[in-house]
Design a protein around this motif. Sequence first.
Motif, PDB file in Angstrom:
ATOM      1  N   TYR A 109       0.837  -1.210   0.000  1.00 30.94           N
ATOM      2  CA  TYR A 109       0.000   0.000   0.000  1.00 30.94           C
ATOM      3  C   TYR A 109       0.868   1.255   0.000  1.00 30.94           C
ATOM      4  O   TYR A 109       0.561   2.234  -0.696  1.00 30.94           O
ATOM      5  CB  TYR A 109      -0.923  -0.002   1.215  1.00 30.94           C
ATOM      6  CG  TYR A 109      -1.753   1.250   1.335  1.00 30.94           C
ATOM      7  CD1 TYR A 109      -2.910   1.403   0.572  1.00 30.94           C
ATOM      8  CD2 TYR A 109      -1.384   2.282   2.188  1.00 30.94           C
ATOM      9  CE1 TYR A 109      -3.676   2.557   0.661  1.00 30.94           C
ATOM     10  CE2 TYR A 109      -2.139   3.436   2.283  1.00 30.94           C
ATOM     11  CZ  TYR A 109      -3.287   3.566   1.521  1.00 30.94           C
ATOM     12  OH  TYR A 109      -4.036   4.716   1.604  1.00 30.94           O
ATOM     13  N   ARG A 113       0.232   3.595  -3.116  1.00 30.16           N
ATOM     14  CA  ARG A 113      -0.720   4.679  -2.894  1.00 30.16           C
ATOM     15  C   ARG A 113      -0.148   5.874  -2.129  1.00 30.16           C
ATOM     16  O   ARG A 113      -0.754   6.942  -2.131  1.00 30.16           O
ATOM     17  CB  ARG A 113      -1.937   4.143  -2.132  1.00 30.16           C
ATOM     18  CG  ARG A 113      -2.854   3.239  -2.936  1.00 30.16           C
ATOM     19  CD  ARG A 113      -3.484   4.010  -4.090  1.00 30.16           C
ATOM     20  NE  ARG A 113      -4.658   3.369  -4.628  1.00 30.16           N
ATOM     21  CZ  ARG A 113      -4.679   2.621  -5.708  1.00 30.16           C
ATOM     22  NH1 ARG A 113      -3.535   2.386  -6.354  1.00 30.16           N
ATOM     23  NH2 ARG A 113      -5.802   2.098  -6.149  1.00 30.16           N
ATOM     24  N   ARG A 178      -2.349  -1.396  -8.168  1.00 33.76           N
ATOM     25  CA  ARG A 178      -2.316  -0.427  -9.274  1.00 33.76           C
ATOM     26  C   ARG A 178      -3.449  -0.662 -10.261  1.00 33.76           C
ATOM     27  O   ARG A 178      -3.797   0.244 -11.031  1.00 33.76           O
ATOM     28  CB  ARG A 178      -0.974  -0.510  -9.990  1.00 33.76           C
ATOM     29  CG  ARG A 178       0.184   0.096  -9.195  1.00 33.76           C
ATOM     30  CD  ARG A 178       1.509  -0.108  -9.898  1.00 33.76           C
ATOM     31  NE  ARG A 178       2.600   0.541  -9.176  1.00 33.76           N
ATOM     32  CZ  ARG A 178       3.888   0.419  -9.496  1.00 33.76           C
ATOM     33  NH1 ARG A 178       4.250  -0.337 -10.536  1.00 33.76           N
ATOM     34  NH2 ARG A 178       4.815   1.032  -8.780  1.00 33.76           N
ATOM     35  N   ARG A 182      -7.985   4.648  -8.810  1.00 32.83           N
ATOM     36  CA  ARG A 182      -7.680   5.607  -7.748  1.00 32.83           C
ATOM     37  C   ARG A 182      -8.900   6.451  -7.376  1.00 32.83           C
ATOM     38  O   ARG A 182      -8.896   7.101  -6.328  1.00 32.83           O
ATOM     39  CB  ARG A 182      -6.533   6.525  -8.183  1.00 32.83           C
ATOM     40  CG  ARG A 182      -5.159   5.871  -8.107  1.00 32.83           C
ATOM     41  CD  ARG A 182      -4.070   6.863  -8.436  1.00 32.83           C
ATOM     42  NE  ARG A 182      -2.745   6.285  -8.247  1.00 32.83           N
ATOM     43  CZ  ARG A 182      -2.060   6.357  -7.115  1.00 32.83           C
ATOM     44  NH1 ARG A 182      -2.597   6.979  -6.071  1.00 32.83           N
ATOM     45  NH2 ARG A 182      -0.861   5.817  -7.009  1.00 32.83           N
ATOM     46  N   GLU A 183      -9.922   6.460  -8.234  1.00 33.93           N
ATOM     47  CA  GLU A 183     -11.118   7.224  -7.911  1.00 33.93           C
ATOM     48  C   GLU A 183     -11.759   6.743  -6.615  1.00 33.93           C
ATOM     49  O   GLU A 183     -12.384   7.521  -5.887  1.00 33.93           O
ATOM     50  CB  GLU A 183     -12.133   7.120  -9.059  1.00 33.93           C
ATOM     51  CG  GLU A 183     -11.754   7.904 -10.301  1.00 33.93           C
ATOM     52  CD  GLU A 183     -10.689   7.213 -11.131  1.00 33.93           C
ATOM     53  OE1 GLU A 183     -10.316   6.066 -10.786  1.00 33.93           O
ATOM     54  OE2 GLU A 183     -10.214   7.809 -12.114  1.00 33.93           O
ATOM     55  N   ASP A 185     -10.112   5.671  -3.977  1.00 36.60           N
ATOM     56  CA  ASP A 185      -9.348   6.309  -2.903  1.00 36.60           C
ATOM     57  C   ASP A 185      -9.758   7.774  -2.737  1.00 36.60           C
ATOM     58  O   ASP A 185      -9.911   8.273  -1.618  1.00 36.60           O
ATOM     59  CB  ASP A 185      -7.850   6.231  -3.193  1.00 36.60           C
ATOM     60  CG  ASP A 185      -7.347   4.805  -3.279  1.00 36.60           C
ATOM     61  OD1 ASP A 185      -7.988   4.016  -3.991  1.00 36.60           O
ATOM     62  OD2 ASP A 185      -6.335   4.491  -2.649  1.00 36.60           O
ATOM     63  N   GLU A 186      -9.927   8.441  -3.870  1.00 34.39           N
ATOM     64  CA  GLU A 186     -10.272   9.854  -3.811  1.00 34.39           C
ATOM     65  C   GLU A 186     -11.655  10.055  -3.199  1.00 34.39           C
ATOM     66  O   GLU A 186     -11.873  11.003  -2.430  1.00 34.39           O
ATOM     67  CB  GLU A 186     -10.219  10.446  -5.223  1.00 34.39           C
ATOM     68  CG  GLU A 186      -8.816  10.435  -5.825  1.00 34.39           C
ATOM     69  CD  GLU A 186      -8.817  10.828  -7.292  1.00 34.39           C
ATOM     70  OE1 GLU A 186      -9.931  11.043  -7.844  1.00 34.39           O
ATOM     71  OE2 GLU A 186      -7.719  10.905  -7.896  1.00 34.39           O
ATOM     72  N   HIS A 195      -5.286   7.204   5.545  1.00 32.08           N
ATOM     73  CA  HIS A 195      -4.647   6.098   4.828  1.00 32.08           C
ATOM     74  C   HIS A 195      -5.069   4.741   5.383  1.00 32.08           C
ATOM     75  O   HIS A 195      -5.378   3.819   4.616  1.00 32.08           O
ATOM     76  CB  HIS A 195      -3.127   6.246   4.899  1.00 32.08           C
ATOM     77  CG  HIS A 195      -2.579   7.282   3.969  1.00 32.08           C
ATOM     78  ND1 HIS A 195      -2.683   7.190   2.599  1.00 32.08           N
ATOM     79  CD2 HIS A 195      -1.909   8.447   4.211  1.00 32.08           C
ATOM     80  CE1 HIS A 195      -2.108   8.232   2.029  1.00 32.08           C
ATOM     81  NE2 HIS A 195      -1.637   9.018   2.981  1.00 32.08           N
ATOM     82  N   ARG A 198      -8.711   3.964   4.471  1.00 32.44           N
ATOM     83  CA  ARG A 198      -8.821   3.694   3.041  1.00 32.44           C
ATOM     84  C   ARG A 198      -8.304   2.298   2.721  1.00 32.44           C
ATOM     85  O   ARG A 198      -8.879   1.567   1.914  1.00 32.44           O
ATOM     86  CB  ARG A 198      -8.025   4.738   2.254  1.00 32.44           C
ATOM     87  CG  ARG A 198      -8.829   5.951   1.827  1.00 32.44           C
ATOM     88  CD  ARG A 198      -7.975   6.880   0.997  1.00 32.44           C
ATOM     89  NE  ARG A 198      -7.155   7.747   1.839  1.00 32.44           N
ATOM     90  CZ  ARG A 198      -6.152   8.474   1.398  1.00 32.44           C
ATOM     91  NH1 ARG A 198      -5.809   8.424   0.122  1.00 32.44           N
ATOM     92  NH2 ARG A 198      -5.468   9.246   2.211  1.00 32.44           N
ATOM     93  N   LEU A 203      -9.486  -0.749  -0.210  1.00 26.53           N
ATOM     94  CA  LEU A 203      -8.591  -1.607  -0.996  1.00 26.53           C
ATOM     95  C   LEU A 203      -8.617  -3.064  -0.550  1.00 26.53           C
ATOM     96  O   LEU A 203      -8.671  -3.975  -1.381  1.00 26.53           O
ATOM     97  CB  LEU A 203      -7.164  -1.060  -0.926  1.00 26.53           C
ATOM     98  CG  LEU A 203      -6.908   0.255  -1.668  1.00 26.53           C
ATOM     99  CD1 LEU A 203      -5.482   0.723  -1.451  1.00 26.53           C
ATOM    100  CD2 LEU A 203      -7.174   0.081  -3.151  1.00 26.53           C
TER     101      LEU A 203
END
Length: 293
Positions: A109, A113, A178, A182-183, A185-186, A195, A198, A203
């Motif tokens: 992670y 990230r 990967r 990433r959306e 996470d946002e 973190h 999230r 994840l």
Amino acid sequence: MATSTAVHHARAGRPTGSPAFRRVLMHAFLVLLCAAMIYPLLWMARGALAPENEIFNSTTVIPSELVTSNVVEGWHANPPGFGRFLLNSAVVSLGAVIGNLLACTLAAYAFARVEFPLKRIWFAAMLATVMIPVHATLVPQYTIFTVLGWVDTYLPLIVPKFLATDAFFIFLLVQFMRSIPRELDEAAEIDGCGHLRRFLTVLLPLMTPALATTAVFTFIWTYEDFMGPLIYLADIHRYTVPLGLRMFMNSMGESSYGQLFAMTTLSLLPVFVVFMIFQRRLIEGIATTGLKG
């Protein structure tokens, strides 16, 4: 027109080039290949249930006489009993699996990230450790564990797993992370997630195939490890399965092959069970890892 029609019928009448025929040939080849691969296992299982003097006198997989003495005598051949070796291997393997799942996912992670100074350099250094031969680190590690008083315990076999020392699994998990947009996470960050939250809520639930792959390979590699227990374990009551199997061969190279084959066959059952349980997740994890660079 007649000529083209004749050519068309001639091509349609050639069965050797049809997809169905090629599929039959491919399946026949795979069946033969599978039989060649599974034959040694069947022959070993036959040796576990065959009389001692018949083991090397036949190449068939069905013994002429079924005997259970090899299993019974092999189970009780050494002082602690083979069940103790299986229990010891289960403890070490379970500890290694838990350690790798916790440490490698957190390290992955961070690389996938989190932005921090010299991130690419540290990632390259982590990957470079894969190329270091394990024999090059044996003496320094043994010296450290001797100073700590961990020799003849399971700690040298388990504790390093909690320090994210397996770069292969870190790389595998990084590649899988990967591939997750990433959306997500946002969106979690907008909701006020840090973190850790999230990682745990966004994840981690999506990483089941990669986690299953990590767990299965860690279990198999730890369960089958011979050199680590050989170096750090001295008490026979702490021996794992590979060391227990080695005890069936004496210093002169002679062995009780019936008992050895019987215990080897039994020792393979946990690996088969774990693989069959996680087979679907394992294949999915390998197939979906590395989709994004």
